[in-house]
Structure formats: structure tokens, C-alpha cells
Design a protein around this motif. Structure first.
Motif, PDB file in Angstrom:
ATOM      1  N   PRO A 132       0.816  -1.211   0.000  1.00 24.78           N
ATOM      2  CA  PRO A 132       0.000   0.000   0.000  1.00 24.78           C
ATOM      3  C   PRO A 132       0.854   1.267   0.000  1.00 24.78           C
ATOM      4  N   VAL A 133       0.294   2.311  -0.555  1.00 26.24           N
ATOM      5  CA  VAL A 133       0.867   3.656  -0.515  1.00 26.24           C
ATOM      6  C   VAL A 133      -0.141   4.545   0.191  1.00 26.24           C
ATOM      7  N   ILE A 134       0.309   5.298   1.234  1.00 25.26           N
ATOM      8  CA  ILE A 134      -0.626   6.118   2.006  1.00 25.26           C
ATOM      9  C   ILE A 134      -0.380   7.593   1.755  1.00 25.26           C
ATOM     10  N   ASP A 135      -1.419   8.365   1.930  1.00 18.05           N
ATOM     11  CA  ASP A 135      -1.321   9.820   1.901  1.00 18.05           C
ATOM     12  C   ASP A 135      -0.842  10.296   3.271  1.00 18.05           C
ATOM     13  N   LEU A 136       0.207  11.089   3.338  1.00 20.56           N
ATOM     14  CA  LEU A 136       0.797  11.501   4.605  1.00 20.56           C
ATOM     15  C   LEU A 136      -0.037  12.540   5.341  1.00 20.56           C
ATOM     16  N   ASP A 185       4.630  12.387 -13.842  1.00 24.47           N
ATOM     17  CA  ASP A 185       3.543  12.742 -12.920  1.00 24.47           C
ATOM     18  C   ASP A 185       3.991  12.626 -11.466  1.00 24.47           C
ATOM     19  N   ARG A 186       5.001  11.790 -11.236  1.00 23.26           N
ATOM     20  CA  ARG A 186       5.394  11.532  -9.849  1.00 23.26           C
ATOM     21  C   ARG A 186       6.883  11.223  -9.781  1.00 23.26           C
ATOM     22  N   ILE A 187       7.491  11.614  -8.654  1.00 23.70           N
ATOM     23  CA  ILE A 187       8.873  11.256  -8.351  1.00 23.70           C
ATOM     24  C   ILE A 187       8.852  10.383  -7.110  1.00 23.70           C
ATOM     25  N   LYS A 188       9.509   9.242  -7.188  1.00 22.94           N
ATOM     26  CA  LYS A 188       9.608   8.346  -6.042  1.00 22.94           C
ATOM     27  C   LYS A 188      11.003   8.491  -5.439  1.00 22.94           C
ATOM     28  N   THR A 234       6.558  10.527  -3.648  1.00 24.26           N
ATOM     29  CA  THR A 234       6.312   9.357  -2.803  1.00 24.26           C
ATOM     30  C   THR A 234       7.645   8.887  -2.251  1.00 24.26           C
ATOM     31  N   ALA A 235       7.707   8.683  -0.950  1.00 25.80           N
ATOM     32  CA  ALA A 235       8.929   8.189  -0.320  1.00 25.80           C
ATOM     33  C   ALA A 235       8.834   6.672  -0.182  1.00 25.80           C
ATOM     34  N   GLU A 280       3.313  11.315  -0.136  1.00 29.52           N
ATOM     35  CA  GLU A 280       2.917   9.929   0.067  1.00 29.52           C
ATOM     36  C   GLU A 280       4.112   9.110   0.528  1.00 29.52           C
ATOM     37  N   ALA A 281       3.811   7.917   1.079  1.00 30.14           N
ATOM     38  CA  ALA A 281       4.887   7.051   1.568  1.00 30.14           C
ATOM     39  C   ALA A 281       4.451   5.600   1.473  1.00 30.14           C
TER      40      ALA A 281
END
Length: 801
Positions: free
Chosen positions: A544-548, A692-695, A729-730, A749-750
Motif C-alpha cells: 500500500p501507498v498512504i497519503d501523509l 507525474d510523480r517522483i519516487k 512518494t517516499a 505519500e509514503a
């Protein structure tokens, strides 16, 4: 007038009756040969064109008779058609009686006159029909008449292309005929058509002239070729005559007698100087000279004995044959075979040595290695070094192959300077070298030796005033490491080189059992992996990925697992590299995409699905089609799908990769840059493609709570992403402190083991299943974090946001 035009004027006369007109000069035989050659070419082309036009001509005749059977006098039409059919039949008869194998010039001329005459008559027959039919041609009939008229006019390009007089006659009479037909049918209103007709006529006449010029040029080229062939043959005959064997004679003592002038010329000495001198003294000592001396002593017959001698300091090779005479003398012949011998030596050199560097090639290397290992008492004294230049392709790409070749030659020279005379340096191909050493040294000395090779090529190379720096990797194998033959020793050296390259640049590796075990294990993985999909051994786990800010689950990343029947669950790090190198990643990746969509389509909630794509997958021409079909099949909205790629995809600078990524964006899916910050040029890639996103890579998350540097890096990444309109996202979050700090640093996100480790998809099918799965995370899971965040929002909404 150009040269070709003047020649054309001369050769065109071949259509006339005079024999003297064939050619531009020379003997009567030459005239006849030129005339026959040109007439043969004309006849062949004429026959081809007439044959091809036969069916259209018959069709045109039938079409006119059928179309105007009611408007015109049928008897006239039938009579005209009969004339045409008779002309065609006469042509077929004349063509059939022509001897095509070896016709005489006179026969060719007679047939040519007949064919030209038939063409004139045919042109007149066609020219007479169009003015006759024009007054009664209306509507579709006029169209048919016009089409046939133009087709017959333009037929000159097909039928009369090699008969200029017939072509000109045909164009002129047809032009007059069509002009009369147009004027009869339309009067002054047909003036535009007459102008267009005139343009056609001019073009056809010009085309006729051009075709005639080409025929003449062909004849000139053919005659020049034949003359050149005759000249070469004459020169070759002359060469053979003057390079025939030289005669020589020796008396019973082996001294030259009656020295021939040509023998003296070959020896480049006066005949009187050679007279009475021992013949054997002219040749250099070797095994063949000893055989020659024995034959002279025994007065025995011999044949094709090759002897070496020097003439004015130049090495020469003579081939001698002789037989004894009744008077006690020996007579024979000699021939200079230096050129042949040099070619043989060159071929032998090329068979054993590398043409570029002069080093031993793979063939000679293999022979020497097998020879050394076949001697049992020396089996344990062989050491083999494989050396490969690091990233030599970049030299070829940036400096060109010529410079790359020169650099390889310099590397070969340096390696030869590092070995003893009995050792062998070989170039196996490309930028790969092998050094074969016979030594009793132990592992330490061999490693020291390998370091000397690396140091030799590490020193700068100066070529044409430019400095070049390269490095290499070395793999070492010893025959003392267990009994092995040549193939096994080379395999071990190759494995050691592969292990050295895996360490990085400018390094070495000595073969041992661990390297062999790793290679065998890799091979077993490859074999098993080929059957993994078919046997249903691949599965997907999800993290899962959560919103911080809210603590809610916003997405799941699909992670591949291999349920091996013997090894247990294998993570992607242990087999994806093999899949990538063997191409298996494409079918495995397609299965992963379909499986991820099929499983998550049944889950509750609106969440994002993240799927990793390898560089090979992104280059696949079927990628976009597979994704589009899977999205449609499972009813998943494209905006819920996010594909993660690493910068290695962009480093390859492939137009196919960039095109596929752009098409995925057009589908509506999102693209994320994974492992950001650990590569070479991440910032430039952010500018080249709108992610769209950087991890944020876990290397920066690990220890972020205690490392000011990591905090600065994470903060910079989040601010950069915000400025570029990208989410962050971390990855790899394992503690609550990391989670809280990442939120304060601006990360949105994390994901990580604190939240939930990757587990099979059935753990996330429902909301209750999600909570149960996340309770398994470290530090009691993210549920406690949710409760903390909810309480914080109630107390201080601004601080919580």
C-alpha cells in the motif's frame, strides 16, 4: 553536336541498305561485326516490343470494328481489319523463319527491311482509319476513337523504339491522321486538342532520338568492352610467353653450363659470371636445399622443389624441376614463384594472426592452449588471462572506428611488452584479448600479473596528439584449479572476466568455485524461469501507498514474486536481471500487467495501481497494445494506473521508448520516475519527460531522521517536484519518526514496511482485509498513525495540514 550525337548519326545508317554504313571506320570485318551486333540488338528489342503490343493492337482493331459497325460501312471496316490482320500474320511468319542462333549479316538485313516495311504499311493502315471514322464518331464512340488513336500514336515507344526511321514515319503519318480526324470532327474548336497533339508529337520524336542515342551508346560500350577483353587476353598471352620456365644445366660437379640468357636475367647477373659456378651456391640453407644437394649428388630426378635465394638483397623463391641426361649432366627448368609464395605466407599469417594488431588470433590461441594442456607434465602450469576494455564502444562512437582500431593496436603492443617471449598474447575479437602464460606462480603472483596488465592499459595513450584514457577488466583461470581441458579453462576465464566486470571498471577476478556456482545457479534460474509463467509459479504481491496528510491508502504497488518449488519465494532482485538479459522480461511483464488489472479490478475503493516497467518492456512494440487491451478488458480507468520507470529507460535514448511513454500518457495513464536521485542525470530527465510523480529512493529515507544531508536532499526533491507540478512518494519507510519527518519535509505519500510489507492480493480485496493486512506492519501499523493524525486535525487543523 556532342560526341554521342555524331556517333548516333553514324550508327543510325545501319537501317539503310549499304554495308559501308555499319560503323564509323575500320576494316570491313570490323564494319560487319559492328553492324551485326547492332542489328541483333535492334531485332531483339523490336521483337520484344512487337510481341508485347500484339494483344493491345488486336484489341484495338476489334474495338473499332465493334464500336463503329453501325455508323460506318461495315465492309470498309472489315476490309481494313483484314489488312491489319494480314500484316500481323506476315510479321509472325517472318519472325518465325528468322534463324536466331547464328544469323548472317545479310539475313539480318533482309529481315530488318521486311520488318520496317511492315511497320510503314501498318502505320499507313492505322493512319487511314481515323479520318474515315471521325465524322461518324459521337459520344462514347468518339471517346473510343480518341483513346485508340492516342494509344496507337504512343505505341511508337514500345514497338518502334529501335527503328528510328519507322518511328519517325509512324509519328508523322499518325499526327497527320489525327489532325485530319480532329479537324473533320470539330473544326476550329479542336485547336486546343491540336496544340496538345503537337506537344505529344514533339515529345515522342525527342524520345525516339533519346532511345536511339542510348542504343548507340550501348553499342560503343559493348565494342569497347570486347576490345578491352581482347587486349587483356593478348597481354596475358604475352605475359605467359615471357614468364615461362628458364632452362638450366649443370655438369657432373653441379656447376652451371651453357647459362641461358633468360636464366641470367632472372638471377640479375651476366651469363658469363654464372658460367661454371655451383648452382647450389645460389640458394639459402634449409631443408629443401639439402634435398636439392642430394638429388644433384645422386643424379636423381626431382620435381617442384622450392628453394630460397637472395637477389640484390631481396628474398626470392624459385621452383626447380630436373632430370639426369645420358651425358652425365642434369638439365632442368626453374620458375620464380615468389608472388605465389608470398601469397601463401600471407594466407598462413591471416589464418593464425590478427590482421589489425598482428597478435595471435583465436585459432592460433586455441591451438597453443590445446597443445600446452595436452602435455600432461605441464598441465598444472598454465594460466589464462582474459582482458576486456571497459566501454570501448564509446571510443568507436565518439572518435570513429579508425581511431578505435589504432587504440586496439596500441593496447596489443603494451600487452606484448608485459609478457615473456614464450608467452602468447592474442586478440580474440573486438576489444577482447587473451594472455596465455606458462607459470608455476600462485594466486598472489597471478593477481599481481593481472594488475600489471591493467596498469599498462590504464596509462594514457597519445595518438595524433590526442590523449586517450581507457581501462580494462581481467579474468584469471588456472589449469591447476582442478583437471580441465582447453574449453573448460576458457570457460572459467570467461566466467572470471564476467565477475570482474560486475565489480565495475578497472578490476579483476580470479576464478574459484563460488564464481562457477553462481554461474550455474544463474543458468538454472534462467531455465526454470522459462517455465515459470506456464507453470503458474509467478504471483503478484502488493504494497500500500498512504497519503501523509490523511493517512488513508491511495494506491498499491504491484511487486512480482516467484514461487519456486525448491527455492521458495524469490524476490525480483534475484531473477529480474536474468529475465532482462534473456528477453523473458517481455512475456513476464505482459503477464504482470494483465494479472495486476485482473486482481485489483475486484477490490473495493478508488485507488491508484502502480506497476513497474523495465527498459526492455518500454522498448517492446506491443507494450501499449497490451496495456490498452487489459484496461478495456477489466474496466479500469486509465487515470488510476501509474507506470514506474527508472532513468535507465531514458539513458538509452531510444525513440521507441520515448514514443511508447508518450502513447501511455495519451491513453490517460501516469508515469512515475522510480529510484530518483541515485542515478547520473536525474535532473536532466525531469526536463526531458513530463513525469507525474517522483519516487524518492529508500537510500535517502533510511536514516533521514538523523542525517541532515538526507533531510536536505529530501526537502530539495519535494520542492523541485512541487515547482514542476509533480507528486512525491517516499519509499522504504520503516519508522514512525521517518514518517513524521517526511510529512514535515513536504513529501506527499509514503510506502514501506512500517505501513505494510508486500503481501498477496487477497489481503486487500475489502476494507477489512486492508486494515488486517496493515496491522501486520512494523510498529503496530499505520492504523495508529491514522488515529494520531485524526486527533491532530481536530486539535489544530492548520498545523495538521
Amino acid at each position: 553536336m556532342g560526341e554521342s550525337d555524331r556517333n548516333a548519326g553514324n550508327f543510325v545508317a545501319v537501317e539503310g541498305p549499304d554495308t559501308e554504313a555499319y560503323g564509323t571506320g575500320g576494316s570491313p570485318d570490323g564494319h560487319a561485326a559492328v553492324g551485326q551486333l547492332l542489328l541483333t540488338r535492334r531485332m531483339r528489342d523490336f521483337t520484344t516490343g512487337a510481341t508485347l503490343s500484339l494483344l493491345p493492337a488486336l484489341g484495338s482493331i476489334v474495338a473499332l470494328v465493334y464500336t463503329f459497325r453501325d455508323q460506318a460501312d461495315l465492309a470498309v471496316l472489315i476490309g481494313w481489319a483484314t489488312v491489319q490482320f494480314v500484316l500481323i500474320a506476315v510479321y509472325v511468319v517472318f519472325d518465325s523463319i528468322l534463324d536466331r542462333d547464328s544469323p548472317s549479316l545479310g539475313e539480318l538485313r533482309r529481315h530488318w527491311r521486311r520488318f520496317v516495311l511492315l511497320q510503314w504499311l501498318g502505320s499507313l493502315a492505322w493512319a487511314g482509319i481515323f479520318p474515315y471514322l471521325a465524322p461518324v464518331a459521337h459520344g462514347l464512340d468518339a471517346v473510343v476513337l480518341a483513346v485508340v488513336a492516342i494509344a496507337v500514336l504512343c505505341g511508337v515507344l514500345l514497338v518502334h523504339r529501335t527503328a528510328p526511321s519507322a518511328a519517325i514515319f509512324h509519328v508523322v503519318v499518325m499526327a497527320i491522321s489525327i489532325t485530319a480526324a480532329i479537324w473533320t470532327g470539330t473544326g476550329i474548336a479542336g485547336l486546343p486538342a491540336l496544340i496538345l497533339l503537337a506537344l505529344f508529337v514533339i515529345a515522342l520524336l525527342g524520345s525516339t532520338r533519346e532511345q536511339e542515342r542510348q542504343i548507340v551508346e550501348w553499342l560503343e560500350a559493348e565494342m569497347n568492352r570486347r576490345e578491352a577483353t581482347d587486349t587483356v587476353r593478348l597481354l596475358l598471352n604475352d605475359y605467359e610467353e615471357h614468364s615461362s620456365d628458364w632452362l638450366w644445366t649443370v655438369d657432373e660437379a653441379g656447376n652451371l653450363r651453357n647459362v641461358a640468357e633468360r636464366f641470367a636475367m632472372a638471377a640479375e647477373k651476366p651469363a658469363e659470371t654464372l658460367e661454371g659456378k655451383p648452382l647450389i651456391d645460389m640458394f639459402m640453407a634449409d631443408a629443401n636445399r639439402a634435398i636439392f644437394a642430394r638429388h644433384l649428388t645422386e643424379r636423381s630426378r626431382f620435381r617442384d622443389l622450392v628453394l630460397k635465394l637472395r637477389i640484390n638483397g631481396e628474398m626470392r623463391y624459385w621452383k626447380l624441376s630436373a632430370r639426369p641426361r645420358d651425358d652425365g649432366q642434369i638439365s632442368g627448368v626453374a620458375r620464380d614463384v615468389t608472388s605465389d609464395r608470398m601469397i601463401e605466407e600471407r594466407v598462413a599469417f591471416m589464418a593464425h594472426y590478427d590482421n589489425l594488431t598482428g597478435l595471435a588470433n583465436r585459432y592460433l590461441f586455441n591451438e597453443r592452449l590445446r597443445g600446452a594442456l595436452d602435455q600432461n607434465e605441464r598441465v598444472r602450469n598454465i594460466a589464462l588471462f582474459y582482458l576486456d576494455l571497459d566501454d570501448f564502444k564509446a571510443v568507436n562512437d565518439t572518435r570513429g572506428h579508425l581511431m578505435g582500431d589504432r587504440l586496439l593496436r596500441e593496447v596489443g603492443k603494451r600487452l606484448e611488452q608485459e609478457v615473456r617471449g614464450q608467452d602468447l598474447v592474442a586478440r580474440l575479437g573486438g576489444d577482447e584479448f587473451a594472455i596465455l602464460v606458462e607459470t608455476r606462480s600462485g594466486a598472489g603472483m597471478l593477481i599481481e600479473r593481472a594488475h600489471s596488465f591493467l596498469a599498462a592499459i590504464r596509462d594514457p595513450f597519445e595518438i595524433d596528439g590526442q590523449i586517450y584514457r581507457v581501462s580494462g577488466s581481467v579474468g584469471i583461470a588456472r589449469s591447476s584449479d582442478g583437471s580441465c581441458d582447453a574449453e573448460e579453462l576458457m570457460r572459467r576465464a570467461d566466467l572470471a572476466l564476467f565477475a570482474a566486470k560486475n565489480k565495475g571498471r578497472d578490476t579483476l577476478a580470479l576464478y574459484d568455485q563460488s564464481i562457477d556456482l553462481a554461474a550455474r545457479e544463474r543458468r538454472e534460474i534462467e531455465i526454470d524461469l522459462r517455465e515459470a509463467v506456464a507453470r503458474g509459479q509467478l504471483n503478484l504481491h502488493y504494497q500500500p501507498v498512504i497519503d501523509l496528510q490523511s493517512g488513508s491508502v491511495v494506491g498499491y504497488e504491484a511487486l512480482l514474486r516467484w514461487y519456486h518449488p525448491k527455492r521458495g519465494i524469490i524476490g525480483p532482485a534475484d531473477f529480474l536481471e536474468v529475465a532482462e538479459e534473456t528477453g523473458l522480461i517481455v512475456p513476464i511483464g505482459e503477464w504482470s500487467i494483465r494479472q495486476a488489472f485482473a486482481e485489483t479490478a475486484k477490490w473495493e475503493g478508488h485507488f491508484r495501481i502502480a506497476i513497474n516497467l523495465s527498459p526492455t518492456q518500454v522498448r517492446s512494440p506491443h507494450l501499449v497494445k497490451v496495456i490498452a487491451q487489459s484496461l478495456h478488458a477489466h474496466g479500469i480507468a486509465p487515470e488510476r494506473v501509474e507506470f514506474e520507470i527508472t532513468e535507465h529507460v531514458l539513458m538509452q535514448e531510444s525513440s521507441i521508448s520515448m514514443g511508447n511513454l508518450q502513447k501511455l500518457r495519451e491513453l490517460g495513464t501516469r508515469i512515475a520516475l522510480d529510484d530518483f536521485g541515485i542515478g547520473y542525470s536525474s535532473l536532466s530527465y525531469l526536463r526531458r519527460f513530463p513525469f507525474d510523480r517522483i519516487k524518492i529512493d529508500k537510500d535517502f529515507v533510511d536514516g533521514v531522521e538523523s542525517s541532515a544531508d538526507n533531510q536536505a536532499i529530501v526537502s530539495s526533491i519535494t520542492k523541485l517536484a512541487e515547482a514542476l507540478g509533480m507528486a512525491t512518494t517516499a519509499e522504504g519507510v520503516e519508522t514512525r519518526d521517518q514518517l513524521d519527518l517526511l510529512r514535515r519535509l513536504g513529501c506527499q505519500e509514503a510506502q514501506g514496511y512500517l505501513i505494510c510489507e508486500p503481501v498477496p492480493g487477497e489481503n486487500f480485496a475489502t476494507a477489512d482485509a486492508v486494515d488486517a493486512a496493515m496491522r501486520g506492519g512494523a510498529v503496530s501499523g499505520i492504523l495508529a498513525y491514522r488515529r494520531t493524525r485524526e486527533a491532530s486535525v481536530k486539535q489544530s487543523p492548520r498545523r495538521a495540514s
